[in-house]
Write an enzyme that holds these catalytic residues in place. Structure first.
Site, PDB file in Angstrom:
ATOM      1  N   ILE A  97       0.843  -1.212   0.000  1.00 13.77           N
ATOM      2  CA  ILE A  97       0.000   0.000   0.000  1.00 13.77           C
ATOM      3  C   ILE A  97       0.870   1.252   0.000  1.00 13.77           C
ATOM      4  CG2 ILE A  97      -1.972  -1.104   1.134  1.00 13.77           C
ATOM      5  CD1 ILE A  97      -1.130   0.452   3.726  1.00 13.77           C
ATOM      6  N   ASP A  98       2.159   1.111   0.393  1.00 14.99           N
ATOM      7  CA  ASP A  98       3.010   2.300   0.582  1.00 14.99           C
ATOM      8  C   ASP A  98       3.477   2.937  -0.741  1.00 14.99           C
ATOM      9  OD1 ASP A  98       2.745   1.565   3.223  1.00 14.99           O
ATOM     10  OD2 ASP A  98       4.738   0.684   3.384  1.00 14.99           O
ATOM     11  N   ARG A 124       4.454   4.117   5.991  1.00 10.60           N
ATOM     12  CA  ARG A 124       5.788   3.941   6.559  1.00 10.60           C
ATOM     13  C   ARG A 124       6.647   5.184   6.322  1.00 10.60           C
ATOM     14  NH1 ARG A 124       7.503  -1.273   8.442  1.00 10.60           N
ATOM     15  NH2 ARG A 124       6.263  -2.462   6.999  1.00 10.60           N
ATOM     16  N   GLU A 176       1.992   8.591   8.739  1.00 15.68           N
ATOM     17  CA  GLU A 176       2.506   8.053  10.015  1.00 15.68           C
ATOM     18  C   GLU A 176       4.012   8.264  10.182  1.00 15.68           C
ATOM     19  OE1 GLU A 176       1.915   3.799  10.071  1.00 15.68           O
ATOM     20  OE2 GLU A 176       3.088   3.504   8.243  1.00 15.68           O
TER      21      GLU A 176
HETATM   22  O1  F6P Z   1       4.207  -1.556   4.630  1.00 17.63           O
HETATM   23  C1  F6P Z   1       2.816  -1.608   4.746  1.00 17.63           C
HETATM   24  C2  F6P Z   1       2.381  -1.122   6.102  1.00 17.63           C
HETATM   25  O2  F6P Z   1       0.974  -1.202   6.172  1.00 17.63           O
HETATM   26  C3  F6P Z   1       2.874   0.270   6.468  1.00 17.63           C
HETATM   27  O3  F6P Z   1       2.126   1.290   5.839  1.00 17.63           O
HETATM   28  C4  F6P Z   1       2.747   0.210   7.964  1.00 17.63           C
HETATM   29  O4  F6P Z   1       3.625   1.109   8.615  1.00 17.63           O
HETATM   30  C5  F6P Z   1       3.172  -1.202   8.262  1.00 17.63           C
HETATM   31  O5  F6P Z   1       2.907  -1.959   7.105  1.00 17.63           O
HETATM   32  C6  F6P Z   1       2.486  -1.829   9.432  1.00 17.63           C
HETATM   33  O6  F6P Z   1       3.078  -3.062   9.636  1.00 17.63           O
HETATM   34  P1  F6P Z   1       2.537  -4.149  10.662  1.00 17.63           P
HETATM   35  O7  F6P Z   1       1.445  -4.893   9.947  1.00 17.63           O
HETATM   36  O8  F6P Z   1       3.727  -5.007  10.921  1.00 17.63           O
HETATM   37  O9  F6P Z   1       2.027  -3.434  11.862  1.00 17.63           O
END
Ligand code: F6P
Length: 313
Positions: free
Chosen positions: A94-95, A139, A190
């Site tokens: 999604i990033d 991220r 974030e």
């Molecule tokens: O890389 C995709 C993502 O959804 C980021 O946008 C987010 O910071 C991270 O994964 C969250 O990861 P996790 O599922 O390990 O909490």
């Protein structure tokens, strides 16, 4: 054709599920993955790479198609460059932060969900004269924030790529109020830092833990920013953190088409023995790039932020 359960750990643990026509029938409208995923990295595990190589050799794999984000692509690149494992990459996150391609699949769906959320938050912002802060994922890049901010008509967008201080955000909100606009929508990625005119800045984290890849768990800047805005402007401010809602549910038609094109391209690359490449979208063209070129992060093109800023204030 088999699916590796939980990503690369499926290769190490030899955990596969058959991916025949019956298994994949009906999955087009589904989000997530039917084979499960994990942040397992064979380079971070004892004998991880040796086990991957042994499985590929002993179980007779002709090609491994790795679907994932920039960390998955970096593991895949190293398996090819350092160990000649026959791999092909497909960019999915999604990033939208994978270099070498214009878009990763998953991104369009996340942007649609975030844009819908902004539309819904507009209602309360307008009727209650509030500042609404919306924290989105992404991220260390601000693609989701910028795209959903433009689509949703945000009045300020904060991303990791370009510093915007708390004071500048408050000035923009005050200017809007002076012009008779009693509400504002602020989208914050974030990974953006909470920065002040004094030069002080900090990244807000959900916890002090890191994930299996060693990345910090981001989250919480929305709450911190909202409290700064309310304290400085005196305007009632509320926060919505979209979180995992952005990663779930029905994919958009654009993502389904992109994923389908990537899948067919990956199969063609495998058939032609073109290992060490990643499928890529360049404009409207489905093509591929060497994994050697897929390194680091693809940052937001700041032209998008300038476009959004045309409508701030
Ligand atoms: O890389 C995709 C993502 O959804 C980021 O946008 C987010 O910071 C991270 O994964 C969250 O990861 P996790 O599922 O390990 O909490």
């Amino acid at each position: 054709m088999v699916g590796l359960r939980r990503g690369y750990s499926g290769l190490v643990e030899r955990s596969y599920i058959p991916l025949d026509m019956r298994a994949v029938s009906g999955i087009l409208p589904l989000g997530g993955t039917i084979v499960s995923t994990s942040s397992f990295d064979p380079f971070r595990e004892p004998d991880g790479v040796e086990k991957v190589k042994a499985t590929v050799r002993e179980d007779g794999f002709d090609a491994i198609v790795a679907i994932g984000g920039e960390h998955t692509m970096s593991i895949t690149r190293r398996l090819w460059e350092e160990h000649q494992v026959p791999v092909i990459g497909v960019p999915k996150t999604i990033d939208n932060d994978v270099p070498g391609t214009d878009y990763t699949f998953g991104f369009d769906t996340a942007v649609q969900i975030a844009s819908d959320a902004i539309d819904r938050l507009h209602t309360t912002a307008q009727s209650h004269d509030r500042v609404m802060v919306i924290e989105v994922m992404g991220r260390n890049t601000g693609w989701i924030a910028v795209f959903s901010g433009i689509a949703g008509g945000a009045d300020a967008i904060l991303i990791p790529e370009l510093e915007l201080t708390v004071e500048e955000v408050c000035d923009a909100i005050n200017t809007r109020h002076d012009r008779g606009k009693d509400f504002s929508i602020v989208v914050v990625a974030e990974g953006a830092e909470l920065a002040f005119a004094s030069g002080e800045k900090r990244q807000v984290r959900a916890s002090s833990e890191t994930d299996n890849y060693g990345y910090p768990r981001l989250g919480g800047i929305g709450v911190a920013l909202a409290s700064e805005i309310e304290g400085r402007t005196g305007f009632e401010t509320r926060v919505t953190t979209l979180g995992y809602v952005q990663r779930g549910g029905t994919p958009t038609a654009t993502d389904r088409i992109l994923a389908t094109r990537y899948g067919v391209k990956a199969a063609e690359l495998a058939e032609e023995g073109r290992f060490g490449e990643m499928t890529a979208l360049h404009g409207h063209e489905m093509t591929s790039v060497p994994l050697g070129e897929v390194q680091g992060l693809k940052r937001v093109d700041l032209d998008y932020l300038r476009l959004a800023a045309t409508f701030f204030g």
